[in-house]
Motif scaffolding. Structure first.
Motif, mmCIF file in Angstrom:
data_model
loop_
_atom_site.group_PDB
_atom_site.id
_atom_site.type_symbol
_atom_site.label_atom_id
_atom_site.label_comp_id
_atom_site.label_asym_id
_atom_site.label_seq_id
_atom_site.Cartn_x
_atom_site.Cartn_y
_atom_site.Cartn_z
ATOM 1 N N ARG A 27 54.836 22.630 85.496
ATOM 2 C CA ARG A 27 53.420 22.872 85.777
ATOM 3 C C ARG A 27 52.608 21.623 85.444
ATOM 4 O O ARG A 27 51.719 21.230 86.201
ATOM 5 C CB ARG A 27 52.911 24.064 84.972
ATOM 6 N N THR A 91 40.882 23.076 86.649
ATOM 7 C CA THR A 91 42.006 23.413 85.765
ATOM 8 C C THR A 91 41.905 22.736 84.411
ATOM 9 O O THR A 91 42.452 23.243 83.437
ATOM 10 C CB THR A 91 43.371 23.074 86.414
ATOM 11 N N GLN A 98 44.546 27.620 86.351
ATOM 12 C CA GLN A 98 45.786 26.864 86.501
ATOM 13 C C GLN A 98 46.154 26.736 87.973
ATOM 14 O O GLN A 98 45.710 27.521 88.807
ATOM 15 C CB GLN A 98 46.917 27.521 85.725
#
Length: 144
Positions: A27, A91, A98
């Motif tokens: 991520r 974000t 996210q």
């Protein structure tokens, strides 16, 4: 209780969930990749606009003269970068926001509320005709 058909169903849906939001380091790598926005950063730098991943930088981008609209080859790339930069600011500054990838690979910003924002579409629209302003999209997201 053992329900035989739930096992395969859970595996498919767990895999789909993992694809939507990659775990930990993946991520972070995705976020860094999406934050590059080279063309937008070059345009901003040439206009003395500092892109520091803050909402104030979105306001500064909204004030740029849209010279890119005269270049049909640059327009979609700049719009894409503007959307990715908008997503980066969201974000990094909105708690719980996210990145998430749609099934077709489109980067979206997912909020704690469950709402998803297609930031690339917003950036493309901004590049093409100036609306919605990037700072306006951010303000709407930040309000909840």
């Amino acid at each position: 209780m053992d329900i035989p058909f739930l096992g395969p169903w859970r595996k498919r849906h767990d895999a789909a969930s993992a694809a939507k939001a990659p775990p930990g380091p993946a991520r972070e790598g995705l976020a860094e990749l999406l934050a590059e926005c080279e063309l937008l950063r070059a345009r901003a730098e040439s206009a003395d606009v500092v892109l520091d991943d803050t909402p104030a930088s979105l306001e500064a981008l909204d004030q740029l003269q849209p010279g890119w609209r005269d270049d049909p080859e640059e327009l979609p790339w700049l719009g894409n970068d503007a959307g990715l930069y908008l997503g980066t600011v969201i974000t990094r500054t909105v708690p719980g926001a996210q990145w998430r990838l749609a099934p077709d690979g489109t980067p979206l910003v997912a909020l704690d509320s469950g709402r998803e924002i297609d930031v690339v579409a917003a950036g493309t629209s901004w590049a093409e005709d100036g609306t919605p302003e990037l700072s306006q999209v951010y303000a709407e997201v930040d309000e909840g």
